[in-house]
Motif scaffolding. Sequence first.
Motif, mmCIF file in Angstrom:
data_model
loop_
_atom_site.group_PDB
_atom_site.id
_atom_site.type_symbol
_atom_site.label_atom_id
_atom_site.label_comp_id
_atom_site.label_asym_id
_atom_site.label_seq_id
_atom_site.Cartn_x
_atom_site.Cartn_y
_atom_site.Cartn_z
ATOM 1 N N ASP A 29 0.993 -1.334 -0.257
ATOM 2 C CA ASP A 29 0.006 0.023 0.125
ATOM 3 C C ASP A 29 0.935 1.284 -0.016
ATOM 4 O O ASP A 29 1.028 1.815 1.226
ATOM 5 C CB ASP A 29 -0.789 -0.040 1.203
ATOM 6 C CG ASP A 29 -2.019 1.164 1.334
ATOM 7 O OD1 ASP A 29 -1.805 2.019 0.396
ATOM 8 O OD2 ASP A 29 -2.891 1.046 1.997
ATOM 9 N N PHE A 30 1.091 1.837 -1.282
ATOM 10 C CA PHE A 30 1.951 2.762 -1.214
ATOM 11 C C PHE A 30 1.455 3.997 -0.824
ATOM 12 O O PHE A 30 2.220 4.755 -0.287
ATOM 13 C CB PHE A 30 2.381 2.967 -2.940
ATOM 14 C CG PHE A 30 3.601 4.236 -3.107
ATOM 15 C CD1 PHE A 30 4.961 3.867 -2.628
ATOM 16 C CD2 PHE A 30 3.276 5.394 -3.685
ATOM 17 C CE1 PHE A 30 5.735 4.908 -2.922
ATOM 18 C CE2 PHE A 30 4.039 6.476 -3.791
ATOM 19 C CZ PHE A 30 5.412 6.051 -3.402
ATOM 20 N N ASP A 31 0.236 4.124 -0.932
ATOM 21 C CA ASP A 31 -0.178 5.561 -0.662
ATOM 22 C C ASP A 31 -0.028 5.680 0.884
ATOM 23 O O ASP A 31 -0.078 6.700 1.343
ATOM 24 C CB ASP A 31 -1.798 5.533 -0.957
ATOM 25 C CG ASP A 31 -2.067 5.800 -2.470
ATOM 26 O OD1 ASP A 31 -0.994 6.325 -3.125
ATOM 27 O OD2 ASP A 31 -3.052 5.420 -3.142
ATOM 28 N N THR A 32 -0.540 4.557 1.846
ATOM 29 C CA THR A 32 -0.339 4.629 3.109
ATOM 30 C C THR A 32 0.944 4.906 3.611
ATOM 31 O O THR A 32 1.398 5.600 4.466
ATOM 32 C CB THR A 32 -1.243 3.280 3.795
ATOM 33 O OG1 THR A 32 -2.507 3.350 3.446
ATOM 34 C CG2 THR A 32 -0.853 3.481 5.323
ATOM 35 N N VAL A 33 2.018 4.135 2.946
ATOM 36 C CA VAL A 33 3.552 4.315 3.214
ATOM 37 C C VAL A 33 3.642 5.795 3.060
ATOM 38 O O VAL A 33 4.394 6.275 3.972
ATOM 39 C CB VAL A 33 4.338 3.255 2.451
ATOM 40 C CG1 VAL A 33 5.796 3.730 2.581
ATOM 41 C CG2 VAL A 33 4.044 1.946 3.035
ATOM 42 N N THR A 34 3.306 6.412 1.959
ATOM 43 C CA THR A 34 3.763 7.838 1.868
ATOM 44 C C THR A 34 2.951 8.657 2.786
ATOM 45 O O THR A 34 3.586 9.615 3.308
ATOM 46 C CB THR A 34 3.125 8.228 0.134
ATOM 47 O OG1 THR A 34 3.422 7.464 -0.633
ATOM 48 C CG2 THR A 34 3.132 9.534 0.090
ATOM 49 N N ASP A 35 1.652 8.391 3.246
ATOM 50 C CA ASP A 35 1.198 9.014 4.356
ATOM 51 C C ASP A 35 1.730 8.992 5.648
ATOM 52 O O ASP A 35 1.946 10.022 6.433
ATOM 53 C CB ASP A 35 -0.381 9.002 4.482
ATOM 54 C CG ASP A 35 -1.103 9.130 3.221
ATOM 55 O OD1 ASP A 35 -0.684 10.100 2.493
ATOM 56 O OD2 ASP A 35 -2.317 8.616 2.917
ATOM 57 N N LEU A 36 2.486 7.858 5.962
ATOM 58 C CA LEU A 36 2.936 7.748 7.243
ATOM 59 C C LEU A 36 4.404 8.365 7.419
ATOM 60 O O LEU A 36 5.055 8.703 8.486
ATOM 61 C CB LEU A 36 3.219 6.193 7.413
ATOM 62 C CG LEU A 36 1.969 5.623 7.624
ATOM 63 C CD1 LEU A 36 2.312 3.972 7.635
ATOM 64 C CD2 LEU A 36 1.499 5.967 9.259
ATOM 65 N N ASP A 130 -1.333 15.796 12.521
ATOM 66 C CA ASP A 130 -2.002 14.640 11.994
ATOM 67 C C ASP A 130 -1.785 13.209 12.620
ATOM 68 O O ASP A 130 -2.017 12.354 12.213
ATOM 69 C CB ASP A 130 -1.684 14.749 10.514
ATOM 70 C CG ASP A 130 -2.263 15.882 9.571
ATOM 71 O OD1 ASP A 130 -3.241 16.443 9.831
ATOM 72 O OD2 ASP A 130 -1.507 16.395 8.673
ATOM 73 N N GLY A 131 -0.884 13.393 13.611
ATOM 74 C CA GLY A 131 -0.283 12.184 14.207
ATOM 75 C C GLY A 131 1.084 12.084 14.226
ATOM 76 O O GLY A 131 1.646 12.845 13.800
ATOM 77 N N TRP A 132 1.438 10.906 14.486
ATOM 78 C CA TRP A 132 3.023 10.669 14.434
ATOM 79 C C TRP A 132 3.294 10.338 13.114
ATOM 80 O O TRP A 132 2.757 9.139 12.537
ATOM 81 C CB TRP A 132 3.345 9.398 15.536
ATOM 82 C CG TRP A 132 3.079 9.921 17.044
ATOM 83 C CD1 TRP A 132 2.065 9.830 17.631
ATOM 84 C CD2 TRP A 132 4.234 10.593 17.778
ATOM 85 N NE1 TRP A 132 2.264 10.338 19.023
ATOM 86 C CE2 TRP A 132 3.588 10.601 19.014
ATOM 87 C CE3 TRP A 132 5.615 10.888 17.610
ATOM 88 C CZ2 TRP A 132 4.391 11.349 20.074
ATOM 89 C CZ3 TRP A 132 6.110 11.385 18.380
ATOM 90 C CH2 TRP A 132 5.639 11.643 19.785
ATOM 91 N N ARG A 133 4.299 10.776 12.660
ATOM 92 C CA ARG A 133 5.026 10.427 11.290
ATOM 93 C C ARG A 133 6.359 10.082 11.431
ATOM 94 O O ARG A 133 7.120 10.464 12.022
ATOM 95 C CB ARG A 133 4.768 11.704 10.277
ATOM 96 C CG ARG A 133 3.236 12.056 10.061
ATOM 97 C CD ARG A 133 2.636 10.944 9.241
ATOM 98 N NE ARG A 133 1.110 11.467 9.146
ATOM 99 C CZ ARG A 133 0.161 10.948 9.693
ATOM 100 N NH1 ARG A 133 0.393 10.110 10.970
ATOM 101 N NH2 ARG A 133 -0.992 11.315 9.425
ATOM 102 N N ILE A 134 6.971 9.306 10.109
ATOM 103 C CA ILE A 134 8.343 8.631 10.276
ATOM 104 C C ILE A 134 9.218 9.628 9.949
ATOM 105 O O ILE A 134 8.962 10.460 8.934
ATOM 106 C CB ILE A 134 8.234 7.305 9.455
ATOM 107 C CG1 ILE A 134 7.412 6.287 9.652
ATOM 108 C CG2 ILE A 134 9.764 6.844 9.374
ATOM 109 C CD1 ILE A 134 7.155 5.275 8.829
ATOM 110 N N TRP A 135 10.223 10.095 10.644
ATOM 111 C CA TRP A 135 11.284 10.902 10.124
ATOM 112 C C TRP A 135 12.414 10.330 9.514
ATOM 113 O O TRP A 135 12.892 10.827 8.558
ATOM 114 C CB TRP A 135 11.527 11.739 11.224
ATOM 115 C CG TRP A 135 12.620 12.896 11.445
ATOM 116 C CD1 TRP A 135 13.023 13.315 10.139
ATOM 117 C CD2 TRP A 135 12.898 13.716 12.460
ATOM 118 N NE1 TRP A 135 13.928 14.325 10.594
ATOM 119 C CE2 TRP A 135 13.749 14.829 12.024
ATOM 120 C CE3 TRP A 135 13.026 13.648 13.700
ATOM 121 C CZ2 TRP A 135 14.556 15.661 12.691
ATOM 122 C CZ3 TRP A 135 13.517 14.572 14.510
ATOM 123 C CH2 TRP A 135 14.300 15.430 14.167
#
Length: 156
Positions: A29-36, A130-135
Motif C-alpha cells: 500500500d504505497f499511498d499509506t506508506v507515503t502518508d506515514l 496529523d499524528g506521529w509520522r516517520i522522520w
Amino acid sequence: MTHPAAHQADRTAVEAANTAYYEAMEQGDFDTVTDLWLDEDATPITCVHPGWPVLTGRGEVLRSYALIMANTDYIQFFLTDVEISLAGDVAVVTCTENILSGGPAEDGAALGPLVGELVVATNVFRRTPDGWRIWSHHASPVLPENDPDDAPDTDD
C-alpha cells in the motif's frame, strides 16, 4: 513533566503508527506508506534500507519504496524486541524485523522463492498535527554468527 496517561497515549499512538508502517509494506500500500512519512519541512526525512546508501528527502525515500514494492511479490514482517522511547515530540522505535519475502515468480510458479532475513531497525517518529509520522528509518542486516568450531585450522 508528562502526565502518565498522556505518556501512555503517546506510546500507544507511536506503536500504532509503527505497526501501520509494516502492515502497509506487507500489503504493498504505497499511498499509506507515503502518508506515514513526515512531510518535508526544515528537516528532510532519511531512510537506509539494508545494503543501500542513505536516502535523503521525500522524493528519494518514496521512490525507494515504490521500487521495493514493484520488485517484491510477497513480504511479511514478524517484529520482535520492539522498544519505544519518547522525548517530547520525538519517538524512537527499535525492533528486529524477521522478514519473509519473495520476488517475482519464475517458470509459471505462483510465487518466487521465499527468503528469510533478520534485520534490526530504528524508526524515528515526530509528532505532527496529523499524528506521529516517520522522520527516519534505518535498517541493517544481522549477520550470521560464526561458530568458532567452523574456523579454519591454523595450527599447521
